[in-house]
Scaffold this active site. Sequence first.
Site, mmCIF file in Angstrom:
data_model
loop_
_atom_site.group_PDB
_atom_site.id
_atom_site.type_symbol
_atom_site.label_atom_id
_atom_site.label_comp_id
_atom_site.label_asym_id
_atom_site.label_seq_id
_atom_site.Cartn_x
_atom_site.Cartn_y
_atom_site.Cartn_z
ATOM 1 N N ASP A 137 -24.591 34.500 54.379
ATOM 2 C CA ASP A 137 -25.685 35.226 55.020
ATOM 3 C C ASP A 137 -25.446 36.738 55.013
ATOM 4 O O ASP A 137 -25.591 37.409 56.045
ATOM 5 C CB ASP A 137 -25.869 34.756 56.472
ATOM 6 C CG ASP A 137 -25.845 33.244 56.612
ATOM 7 O OD1 ASP A 137 -26.371 32.568 55.717
ATOM 8 O OD2 ASP A 137 -25.294 32.749 57.614
ATOM 9 N N GLU A 187 -35.708 29.761 56.461
ATOM 10 C CA GLU A 187 -34.861 30.548 57.338
ATOM 11 C C GLU A 187 -34.419 31.822 56.633
ATOM 12 O O GLU A 187 -34.770 32.071 55.470
ATOM 13 C CB GLU A 187 -33.631 29.739 57.778
ATOM 14 C CG GLU A 187 -32.712 29.323 56.639
ATOM 15 C CD GLU A 187 -31.589 28.401 57.099
ATOM 16 O OE1 GLU A 187 -31.642 27.890 58.227
ATOM 17 O OE2 GLU A 187 -30.645 28.192 56.308
#
Length: 493
Positions: A7, A174
């Site tokens: 991420d 997401e």
Amino acid sequence: MAGDFPDPSITKVGDTYWATATSSNWGPAFPLLKSTNLTDWDLVGHVFPNELPAWADYYFWAPEISQEGDKTYIYYTAHQKGGNLAVGVAVADSPAGPYRDLGPLVGQKDGSIDGFPMRDEKNELYLIWKEDGNSVNQPTPIWAQRLNEEHTALLGEKKELFRNTTPWEGNLVEGVSMIKHNGYFYAFYAGNGCCGHNCTYGVGVARAKSLLGPWEKYEKNPILTKSEKWACPGHGTVFNRGNRWYMLHHAYDTRSFEFVGRQGVISEFSWTAAGWPEFRQGGSVVTKAAPMVPRNLNDEFTSATLLPSWQWPVEERPTVAVRDGKLYVTARPQHSGAVLGQHTTTADYTATTTLLNPAKLPVGTVAGIAAHGDPENTLAFTAGSGKLQLWQLEKGKQKNLSEVKLPATAATAITLRLRAQQGNQFRFEWSIDGGKSWQNMPGVTGSINGSYLPPWDRGVRAGVLVKGPATATATFENFILENELVTAQGEGK
């Protein structure tokens, strides 16, 4: 960005790029890396190097680094004490910190994750985030809500932008990263399964004329998928250098997969005539990326403090001291003991440490080298109580694999070596002459399978441990980690 950096997020301040990434249940929370060329990254610290935010305890995910004026903000996800996942924010006067936590902004019943700041067409500040519905078998709405200029509280009502509705997205969308380009807001997002050998992650995009919608998903989604070299790309930040556009996202190297973890990769894209992003090589991660130089470490413990690359279980920070060229680690009795680990960056690597005075360790205390998954999953080679022991901890249950009496010649120092191949095959050896000659443990003829080690969202760390009563301390003279670069499958060599 070699190593376990899921991420990833990036911003530019002056002539320097700053990046951070998920640290999950490894401390310190959220690495801070900087680069001037997007290729060579230096780990210079952490967002929370010492004390964790008072409201959070574990799962430090998805930090988003953002520069506004002379302030740097980190929007991040963490597990709220007594609650669920929530999005918080921290601020600093410099990207290097120190950061001051401003507390949680939103924490829904099913969890709130992946915060991203964005200003709308009126220049009003919003927080974008995902409701973590997939954790309870529900859809995953992407929400937007006004954020005050102090970045401390949400205002008004939240508005849903879009959710997982198309087959390729599976049970989630997401990791939204937004930009504004040629009159549109673009939301780059990840869909489907993020992690592990059976991952299905990819990148999609949607756009809207107004931040609050209506949002249109691109009919050619997903726009970024796996290649022979890199698997399951997703969850990152979009940025540009002049007229060239890029996304820093994570992906698995197809040779090391979850054993090294999700690594930072930069992929370039351009814009079609219809105004949609199009990644190079037909929408898959570029196979022949810039050549990677394995990151090695030779820590002789000559610094005044522990190097910033050392990590530990976030809820079980060890007590350590560095002085006079030695590392002193105080034992812990639970789980796999007091643990320190280093990122690995390739599937094949060798780690070596010298343990001083193993014969003088208190009864019931062992110390040595280990491959760390998490506190309940470890593969360790230790000295103590007059023995050398090779043992594994799997789901909290310890099993001894081999042991031998500690020779008298090893009373003052013993060198322990861990060798990994293909990410999950381990061999352990010991030396009493400083590494000139090595000995194997009796009864262990082949590699030990460490496939059980990595948790679903993290890679394996190589490091040291000390297990025993909290009154005991072990002393290490050095720690050396050598990563061997083996050409990945997709490069055909």
